[in-house]
Design a protein around this motif. Structure first.
Motif, PDB file in Angstrom:
ATOM      1  N   ALA A   1       6.089   8.019  -8.379  1.00 19.39           N
ATOM      2  CA  ALA A   1       6.858   8.127  -9.624  1.00 19.39           C
ATOM      3  C   ALA A   1       5.972   7.944 -10.854  1.00 19.39           C
ATOM      4  CB  ALA A   1       7.991   7.106  -9.641  1.00 19.39           C
ATOM      5  N   GLY A   2       4.976   7.080 -10.744  1.00 19.56           N
ATOM      6  CA  GLY A   2       4.094   6.817 -11.873  1.00 19.56           C
ATOM      7  C   GLY A   2       2.772   7.545 -11.811  1.00 19.56           C
ATOM      8  N   PHE A   3       2.634   8.485 -10.852  1.00 22.00           N
ATOM      9  CA  PHE A   3       1.407   9.267 -10.685  1.00 22.00           C
ATOM     10  C   PHE A   3       0.195   8.363 -10.471  1.00 22.00           C
ATOM     11  CE2 PHE A   3      -1.830  12.479 -12.080  1.00 22.00           C
ATOM     12  CZ  PHE A   3      -1.512  13.459 -11.155  1.00 22.00           C
ATOM     13  N   GLY A   4       0.435   7.183  -9.899  1.00 19.15           N
ATOM     14  CA  GLY A   4      -0.672   6.278  -9.610  1.00 19.15           C
ATOM     15  C   GLY A   4      -1.318   5.667 -10.828  1.00 19.15           C
ATOM     16  N   ARG A   5      -0.626   5.721 -11.956  1.00 20.46           N
ATOM     17  CA  ARG A   5      -1.221   5.213 -13.199  1.00 20.46           C
ATOM     18  C   ARG A   5      -0.629   3.866 -13.616  1.00 20.46           C
ATOM     19  NH1 ARG A   5      -1.704  11.130 -16.165  1.00 20.46           N
ATOM     20  NH2 ARG A   5      -3.648  11.711 -15.129  1.00 20.46           N
ATOM     21  N   ARG A   6       0.032   3.185 -12.659  1.00 20.31           N
ATOM     22  CA  ARG A   6       0.581   1.854 -12.926  1.00 20.31           C
ATOM     23  C   ARG A   6      -0.072   0.857 -11.977  1.00 20.31           C
ATOM     24  NH1 ARG A   6       6.956   3.387 -12.725  1.00 20.31           N
ATOM     25  NH2 ARG A   6       6.300   4.035 -10.634  1.00 20.31           N
ATOM     26  N   PHE A   7      -0.587  -0.242 -12.532  1.00 16.32           N
ATOM     27  CA  PHE A   7      -1.224  -1.262 -11.707  1.00 16.32           C
ATOM     28  C   PHE A   7      -0.212  -1.889 -10.759  1.00 16.32           C
ATOM     29  CE2 PHE A   7      -2.119  -5.819 -11.074  1.00 16.32           C
ATOM     30  CZ  PHE A   7      -3.303  -5.715 -10.357  1.00 16.32           C
ATOM     31  N   ILE A   8      -0.627  -2.107  -9.517  1.00 16.83           N
ATOM     32  CA  ILE A   8       0.205  -2.798  -8.534  1.00 16.83           C
ATOM     33  C   ILE A   8      -0.567  -4.014  -8.023  1.00 16.83           C
ATOM     34  CG2 ILE A   8       1.363  -2.662  -6.297  1.00 16.83           C
ATOM     35  CD1 ILE A   8       1.825   0.293  -6.802  1.00 16.83           C
ATOM     36  N   ASP A   9       0.024  -5.157  -8.175  1.00 19.70           N
ATOM     37  CA  ASP A   9      -0.612  -6.407  -7.747  1.00 19.70           C
ATOM     38  C   ASP A   9      -0.309  -6.618  -6.265  1.00 19.70           C
ATOM     39  OD1 ASP A   9      -1.874  -8.822  -7.615  1.00 19.70           O
ATOM     40  OD2 ASP A   9      -0.354  -9.935  -8.740  1.00 19.70           O
ATOM     41  N   MET A  10      -1.165  -6.069  -5.405  1.00 20.42           N
ATOM     42  CA  MET A  10      -0.926  -6.133  -3.976  1.00 20.42           C
ATOM     43  C   MET A  10      -2.018  -6.950  -3.289  1.00 20.42           C
ATOM     44  SD  MET A  10      -1.682  -2.082  -3.254  1.00 20.42           S
ATOM     45  CE  MET A  10      -1.110  -2.158  -1.570  1.00 20.42           C
ATOM     46  N   SER A  11      -1.722  -7.435  -2.111  1.00 20.51           N
ATOM     47  CA  SER A  11      -2.683  -8.258  -1.386  1.00 20.51           C
ATOM     48  C   SER A  11      -3.861  -7.405  -0.933  1.00 20.51           C
ATOM     49  CB  SER A  11      -2.019  -8.896  -0.165  1.00 20.51           C
ATOM     50  OG  SER A  11      -1.818  -7.923   0.848  1.00 20.51           O
ATOM     51  N   PRO A  12      -5.055  -7.988  -0.839  1.00 24.35           N
ATOM     52  CA  PRO A  12      -6.211  -7.236  -0.349  1.00 24.35           C
ATOM     53  C   PRO A  12      -5.967  -6.614   1.020  1.00 24.35           C
ATOM     54  CG  PRO A  12      -6.931  -9.277  -1.364  1.00 24.35           C
ATOM     55  CD  PRO A  12      -5.436  -9.337  -1.297  1.00 24.35           C
ATOM     56  N   LYS A  13      -5.289  -7.338   1.903  1.00 24.59           N
ATOM     57  CA  LYS A  13      -5.009  -6.822   3.249  1.00 24.59           C
ATOM     58  C   LYS A  13      -4.188  -5.541   3.173  1.00 24.59           C
ATOM     59  CE  LYS A  13      -2.678  -8.073   7.592  1.00 24.59           C
ATOM     60  NZ  LYS A  13      -1.909  -9.127   8.292  1.00 24.59           N
ATOM     61  N   ASP A  14      -3.140  -5.549   2.346  1.00 26.05           N
ATOM     62  CA  ASP A  14      -2.296  -4.366   2.213  1.00 26.05           C
ATOM     63  C   ASP A  14      -3.051  -3.206   1.570  1.00 26.05           C
ATOM     64  OD1 ASP A  14      -0.175  -5.651   3.373  1.00 26.05           O
ATOM     65  OD2 ASP A  14       0.826  -6.146   1.478  1.00 26.05           O
ATOM     66  N   LEU A  15      -3.857  -3.505   0.557  1.00 28.89           N
ATOM     67  CA  LEU A  15      -4.607  -2.455  -0.124  1.00 28.89           C
ATOM     68  C   LEU A  15      -5.631  -1.825   0.811  1.00 28.89           C
ATOM     69  CD1 LEU A  15      -5.211  -0.829  -2.645  1.00 28.89           C
ATOM     70  CD2 LEU A  15      -6.669  -2.706  -3.461  1.00 28.89           C
ATOM     71  N   THR A  16      -6.323  -2.648   1.593  1.00 32.92           N
ATOM     72  CA  THR A  16      -7.290  -2.110   2.549  1.00 32.92           C
ATOM     73  C   THR A  16      -6.603  -1.168   3.531  1.00 32.92           C
ATOM     74  OG1 THR A  16      -8.772  -4.024   2.391  1.00 32.92           O
ATOM     75  CG2 THR A  16      -8.904  -2.711   4.397  1.00 32.92           C
ATOM     76  N   ALA A  17      -5.461  -1.593   4.076  1.00 32.99           N
ATOM     77  CA  ALA A  17      -4.738  -0.749   5.025  1.00 32.99           C
ATOM     78  C   ALA A  17      -4.278   0.559   4.370  1.00 32.99           C
ATOM     79  CB  ALA A  17      -3.543  -1.506   5.597  1.00 32.99           C
TER      80      ALA A  17
END
Length: 253
Positions: free
Chosen positions: A71-87
């Protein structure tokens, strides 16, 4: 003294019935294609077609990984855990690599997209998470990033090859970061101005920041955003001026 540079663009960013940019025209001009992986843009059919077009033209394919934010074309920061981001990043690289291999090519590098790209200039935990994903998937893959970013620092320490990237069509702050898109003048669209700017980046190693100061810059690869209205005209003008200035346009991989 001879100069060379890679010219890249963000492609495959259409979705279903919606087309964004002229990917085929851009693929005639660039040497590397940062192809979306379905999280910020791109559906499987679009991504496969883009991989096939790139493979046919001998353009290198890069996985443009980002936050899960259609929805945001990937231009919105998401505060996610490193584990989730790596996956998430492993998932994206693997998906695009599968499509690229079916198309007769493969993923040869990784470039973060949008808010993720900008976040990991300074956000070390997320930078490490992205690096961990690349190392886990294929440690031979180079990564593109902003010079001076903690992302490239972490990538070097992990043994990855890093490629310093500059942006043809984005304004820079005095600190060497990109001016946020929400600010006036952040995105450039004049082909002649952009082409001369890139020539200066590659040949002189410098550019002007928005405050008028001069930045020293390393440009191993230069990005022209494929979704800009004048993207094709800018890429063509860049190629023409660089080639007339004896600059070889060649992929870094």
């Amino acid at each position: 003294m001879g100069y060379s540079v890679d010219l890249n663009s963000d492609l495959g960013e259409g979705f279903g019935a919606w087309t964004l940019g002229d990917d085929d025209a851009m693929l005639e001009l660039v040497t590397s294609a940062n192809i979306a992986c379905g999280f910020h843009a791109g559906d499987p059919t679009t991504l496969l077609a883009t991989c096939e077009s790139a493979a046919t033209r001998g353009v290198r394919i890069g996985a443009q990984v980002g936050y899960r934010d259609l929805a945001g074309f990937g231009r919105r920061f998401i505060d996610m855990s490193p584990k989730d981001l790596t996956a998430d990043v492993i998932y994206q690289i693997g998906a695009l690599d599968g499509l690229a291999r079916v198309a007769g090519s493969r993923v040869t590098y990784v470039k973060p997209h949008g808010a993720l790209y900008n976040a990991i200039v300074h956000h070390r935990r997320q930078a490490r998470a992205v690096v961990a994903a690349v190392v886990a998937y294929d440690s031979s893959l180079p990564v593109l990033g902003l010079p001076g970013s903690v992302f490239l620092e972490e990538a070097r320490e992990a043994g990855l090859d890093v490629v310093a990237e500059a942006f043809a069509d984005r304004a820079y702050t005095a600190e060497g970061t990109l001016v946020p898109r929400t600010e006036s003048g952040a995105v450039l669209n004049d082909p002649a101005l952009v082409a001369e700017r890139v020539r200066r980046m590659v040949v002189d190693g410098e550019l002007d920041a928005v405050d008028g100061s001069t930045l020293k810059i390393t440009a191993e690869s230069v990005c022209v955003h494929g979704d800009s209205p004048a993207a094709v005209d800018m890429a063509a003008a860049i190629r023409d001026l660089l080639e007339s200035s004896d600059v070889e346009i060649t992929p870094f991989t």
